[in-house]
Design a protein around this motif. Structure first.
Motif, PDB file in Angstrom:
ATOM      1  N   LEU A   7     -11.483   5.807  10.825  1.00 60.54           N
ATOM      2  CA  LEU A   7     -10.140   6.062  10.502  1.00 60.54           C
ATOM      3  C   LEU A   7      -9.267   5.111  10.310  1.00 60.54           C
ATOM      4  CD1 LEU A   7      -9.467   9.006  12.985  1.00 60.54           C
ATOM      5  CD2 LEU A   7      -9.828   9.290  10.280  1.00 60.54           C
ATOM      6  N   ARG A   8      -9.293   3.888  11.127  1.00 55.00           N
ATOM      7  CA  ARG A   8      -8.577   2.782  11.002  1.00 55.00           C
ATOM      8  C   ARG A   8      -8.949   2.094   9.547  1.00 55.00           C
ATOM      9  NH1 ARG A   8      -6.636  -0.642  15.284  1.00 55.00           N
ATOM     10  NH2 ARG A   8      -5.999  -1.959  13.675  1.00 55.00           N
ATOM     11  N   LEU A   9     -10.521   1.951   9.280  1.00 55.25           N
ATOM     12  CA  LEU A   9     -10.660   1.405   8.117  1.00 55.25           C
ATOM     13  C   LEU A   9     -10.144   2.300   6.909  1.00 55.25           C
ATOM     14  CD1 LEU A   9     -14.216   0.496   8.783  1.00 55.25           C
ATOM     15  CD2 LEU A   9     -12.421  -1.157   8.296  1.00 55.25           C
ATOM     16  N   MET A  10     -10.129   3.429   7.130  1.00 49.97           N
ATOM     17  CA  MET A  10      -9.509   4.522   5.919  1.00 49.97           C
ATOM     18  C   MET A  10      -8.066   4.127   5.722  1.00 49.97           C
ATOM     19  SD  MET A  10     -11.608   8.043   6.411  1.00 49.97           S
ATOM     20  CE  MET A  10     -10.442   8.963   5.594  1.00 49.97           C
ATOM     21  N   ILE A  11      -7.113   3.823   6.693  1.00 47.97           N
ATOM     22  CA  ILE A  11      -5.878   3.530   6.589  1.00 47.97           C
ATOM     23  C   ILE A  11      -5.758   2.324   6.260  1.00 47.97           C
ATOM     24  CG2 ILE A  11      -3.727   3.213   8.092  1.00 47.97           C
ATOM     25  CD1 ILE A  11      -4.426   5.691  10.007  1.00 47.97           C
ATOM     26  N   PHE A  12      -6.335   1.316   6.476  1.00 43.28           N
ATOM     27  CA  PHE A  12      -6.446   0.014   5.824  1.00 43.28           C
ATOM     28  C   PHE A  12      -6.732   0.193   4.149  1.00 43.28           C
ATOM     29  CE2 PHE A  12      -8.505  -3.819   4.586  1.00 43.28           C
ATOM     30  CZ  PHE A  12      -7.378  -4.951   4.544  1.00 43.28           C
ATOM     31  N   PHE A  13      -7.651   0.794   3.789  1.00 47.18           N
ATOM     32  CA  PHE A  13      -8.000   0.726   2.488  1.00 47.18           C
ATOM     33  C   PHE A  13      -6.879   1.550   1.679  1.00 47.18           C
ATOM     34  CE2 PHE A  13     -12.210  -0.579   3.856  1.00 47.18           C
ATOM     35  CZ  PHE A  13     -12.227  -1.736   3.144  1.00 47.18           C
ATOM     36  N   GLY A  14      -6.390   2.578   2.480  1.00 44.72           N
ATOM     37  CA  GLY A  14      -5.442   3.461   1.730  1.00 44.72           C
ATOM     38  C   GLY A  14      -4.156   2.445   1.476  1.00 44.72           C
ATOM     39  N   CYS A  15      -3.649   1.870   2.390  1.00 48.01           N
ATOM     40  CA  CYS A  15      -2.495   0.985   2.373  1.00 48.01           C
ATOM     41  C   CYS A  15      -2.956  -0.214   1.065  1.00 48.01           C
ATOM     42  CB  CYS A  15      -2.100   0.238   3.716  1.00 48.01           C
ATOM     43  SG  CYS A  15      -1.682   1.166   5.037  1.00 48.01           S
ATOM     44  N   LEU A  16      -4.317  -0.626   1.205  1.00 44.55           N
ATOM     45  CA  LEU A  16      -4.517  -1.763   0.293  1.00 44.55           C
ATOM     46  C   LEU A  16      -4.381  -0.946  -1.049  1.00 44.55           C
ATOM     47  CD1 LEU A  16      -5.780  -4.496   0.134  1.00 44.55           C
ATOM     48  CD2 LEU A  16      -7.837  -3.375  -0.100  1.00 44.55           C
ATOM     49  N   ALA A  17      -4.731   0.227  -1.161  1.00 43.93           N
ATOM     50  CA  ALA A  17      -4.776   0.855  -2.637  1.00 43.93           C
ATOM     51  C   ALA A  17      -3.246   1.055  -3.097  1.00 43.93           C
ATOM     52  CB  ALA A  17      -5.550   2.095  -2.646  1.00 43.93           C
ATOM     53  N   LEU A  18      -2.648   1.420  -1.959  1.00 43.46           N
ATOM     54  CA  LEU A  18      -1.094   1.827  -2.199  1.00 43.46           C
ATOM     55  C   LEU A  18      -0.471   0.609  -2.516  1.00 43.46           C
ATOM     56  CD1 LEU A  18       1.234   3.888  -2.163  1.00 43.46           C
ATOM     57  CD2 LEU A  18       1.525   3.092   0.211  1.00 43.46           C
ATOM     58  N   LEU A  19      -0.536  -0.412  -1.922  1.00 42.86           N
ATOM     59  CA  LEU A  19       0.217  -1.835  -2.246  1.00 42.86           C
ATOM     60  C   LEU A  19      -0.388  -2.271  -3.731  1.00 42.86           C
ATOM     61  CD1 LEU A  19       0.186  -3.523   1.004  1.00 42.86           C
ATOM     62  CD2 LEU A  19       2.226  -2.506  -0.101  1.00 42.86           C
ATOM     63  N   TRP A  20      -1.577  -2.117  -4.068  1.00 42.60           N
ATOM     64  CA  TRP A  20      -2.264  -2.457  -5.498  1.00 42.60           C
ATOM     65  C   TRP A  20      -1.266  -1.588  -6.352  1.00 42.60           C
ATOM     66  CZ3 TRP A  20      -5.230  -0.160  -9.438  1.00 42.60           C
ATOM     67  CH2 TRP A  20      -5.661  -1.294 -10.287  1.00 42.60           C
ATOM     68  N   LEU A  21      -1.183  -0.344  -6.297  1.00 41.42           N
ATOM     69  CA  LEU A  21      -0.563   0.586  -7.087  1.00 41.42           C
ATOM     70  C   LEU A  21       0.937   0.221  -7.262  1.00 41.42           C
ATOM     71  CD1 LEU A  21      -2.315   3.694  -6.460  1.00 41.42           C
ATOM     72  CD2 LEU A  21      -2.416   2.652  -8.346  1.00 41.42           C
ATOM     73  N   VAL A  22       1.472  -0.286  -6.195  1.00 38.32           N
ATOM     74  CA  VAL A  22       2.961  -0.790  -6.394  1.00 38.32           C
ATOM     75  C   VAL A  22       2.978  -1.919  -7.178  1.00 38.32           C
ATOM     76  CG1 VAL A  22       4.705  -1.615  -4.850  1.00 38.32           C
ATOM     77  CG2 VAL A  22       3.521   0.415  -4.130  1.00 38.32           C
ATOM     78  N   GLY A  23       2.071  -2.779  -7.271  1.00 37.65           N
ATOM     79  CA  GLY A  23       2.369  -3.711  -8.157  1.00 37.65           C
ATOM     80  C   GLY A  23       1.660  -5.137  -7.567  1.00 37.65           C
ATOM     81  N   LEU A  24       0.894  -5.339  -6.552  1.00 38.81           N
ATOM     82  CA  LEU A  24       0.488  -6.582  -6.106  1.00 38.81           C
ATOM     83  C   LEU A  24      -1.034  -6.705  -6.715  1.00 38.81           C
ATOM     84  CD1 LEU A  24       1.565  -6.503  -2.310  1.00 38.81           C
ATOM     85  CD2 LEU A  24       2.609  -7.972  -4.150  1.00 38.81           C
ATOM     86  N   ARG A  25      -1.081  -7.100  -7.941  1.00 35.50           N
ATOM     87  CA  ARG A  25      -2.164  -7.031  -8.679  1.00 35.50           C
ATOM     88  C   ARG A  25      -2.508  -8.369  -9.071  1.00 35.50           C
ATOM     89  NH1 ARG A  25      -0.870  -2.022 -12.492  1.00 35.50           N
ATOM     90  NH2 ARG A  25      -1.160  -0.501 -10.922  1.00 35.50           N
ATOM     91  N   GLU A  26      -1.826  -9.569  -9.243  1.00 36.34           N
ATOM     92  CA  GLU A  26      -1.905 -10.793  -9.565  1.00 36.34           C
ATOM     93  C   GLU A  26      -2.777 -11.513  -8.499  1.00 36.34           C
ATOM     94  OE1 GLU A  26      -1.094 -11.823 -12.559  1.00 36.34           O
ATOM     95  OE2 GLU A  26      -0.284  -9.833 -12.878  1.00 36.34           O
ATOM     96  N   PRO A  27      -3.806 -12.509  -8.887  1.00 40.21           N
ATOM     97  CA  PRO A  27      -4.606 -13.186  -8.026  1.00 40.21           C
ATOM     98  C   PRO A  27      -3.822 -14.043  -7.219  1.00 40.21           C
ATOM     99  CG  PRO A  27      -5.380 -13.297 -10.413  1.00 40.21           C
ATOM    100  CD  PRO A  27      -4.098 -12.801 -10.297  1.00 40.21           C
ATOM    101  N   THR A  28      -2.662 -14.211  -7.395  1.00 48.53           N
ATOM    102  CA  THR A  28      -1.865 -15.344  -6.529  1.00 48.53           C
ATOM    103  C   THR A  28      -1.239 -14.323  -5.508  1.00 48.53           C
ATOM    104  OG1 THR A  28       0.253 -14.955  -8.029  1.00 48.53           O
ATOM    105  CG2 THR A  28      -1.005 -17.072  -8.406  1.00 48.53           C
ATOM    106  N   GLU A  29      -1.283 -13.044  -5.695  1.00 48.50           N
ATOM    107  CA  GLU A  29      -0.502 -12.061  -4.873  1.00 48.50           C
ATOM    108  C   GLU A  29      -1.378 -11.451  -3.950  1.00 48.50           C
ATOM    109  OE1 GLU A  29       1.476  -9.450  -7.486  1.00 48.50           O
ATOM    110  OE2 GLU A  29       3.317 -10.758  -7.348  1.00 48.50           O
ATOM    111  N   LEU A  30      -2.851 -11.796  -3.865  1.00 52.02           N
ATOM    112  CA  LEU A  30      -4.021 -11.182  -3.137  1.00 52.02           C
ATOM    113  C   LEU A  30      -3.612 -11.438  -1.688  1.00 52.02           C
ATOM    114  CD1 LEU A  30      -7.015 -11.575  -5.265  1.00 52.02           C
ATOM    115  CD2 LEU A  30      -5.900  -9.647  -4.868  1.00 52.02           C
ATOM    116  N   PRO A  31      -3.335 -12.500  -1.208  1.00 44.65           N
ATOM    117  CA  PRO A  31      -3.041 -12.820   0.307  1.00 44.65           C
ATOM    118  C   PRO A  31      -2.136 -11.982   0.644  1.00 44.65           C
ATOM    119  CG  PRO A  31      -3.173 -15.000  -0.966  1.00 44.65           C
ATOM    120  CD  PRO A  31      -3.221 -13.880  -1.975  1.00 44.65           C
ATOM    121  N   TRP A  32      -0.782 -11.758  -0.085  1.00 48.69           N
ATOM    122  CA  TRP A  32       0.227 -10.765   0.305  1.00 48.69           C
ATOM    123  C   TRP A  32      -0.435  -9.310   0.115  1.00 48.69           C
ATOM    124  CZ3 TRP A  32       3.970 -12.739   2.824  1.00 48.69           C
ATOM    125  CH2 TRP A  32       4.540 -14.040   2.358  1.00 48.69           C
ATOM    126  N   LEU A  33      -1.164  -8.953  -0.534  1.00 53.26           N
ATOM    127  CA  LEU A  33      -1.709  -7.851  -0.605  1.00 53.26           C
ATOM    128  C   LEU A  33      -2.369  -7.520   0.434  1.00 53.26           C
ATOM    129  CD1 LEU A  33      -2.561  -5.130  -2.393  1.00 53.26           C
ATOM    130  CD2 LEU A  33      -4.689  -6.411  -3.014  1.00 53.26           C
TER     131      LEU A  33
END
Length: 109
Positions: A7-33
């Protein structure tokens, strides 16, 4: 315990996908993602997974108590062997004292 971790991993990957959809897609923004997903998943997990965490903690406590009970029931542990030797020694000391009482006491002047 496995369920809580999944469940913890699912929440993490869900947050990761949500932030990626919000716009943190650039290679320079990967640490922030990744950092943003980790922080947000920790906050969400602390709130949402509280009952699962309490259940996991109880399972761990029960397992530790069962191990302690099994350990105390064993007769071949060092403590049990030492206790048995001490009891035998105490019994032999008591029998020696009993035989010494049966003999005539010395007269002291």
């Amino acid at each position: 315990m496995v369920r809580y971790t999944l469940l913890r991993l699912m929440i993490f990957f869900g947050c990761l996908a949500l932030l990626w959809l919000v716009g943190l897609r650039e290679p320079t923004e990967l640490p922030w993602l990744v950092v943003g997903a980790a922080l947000s998943s920790m906050i969400i997990s602390a709130i949402v997974l509280r009952p699962f965490r309490a259940e996991m903690i109880q399972q761990i406590r029960d397992r530790q108590a069962a191990k302690e009970t099994a350990r105390s029931a064993r007769t071949d542990t060092d403590e049990a062997v030492e206790d048995a030797a001490r009891e035998r020694s105490d019994r032999s000391d008591a029998s020696r004292e009993a035989t010494a009482v049966d003999e005539e006491p010395e007269n002291f002047r």
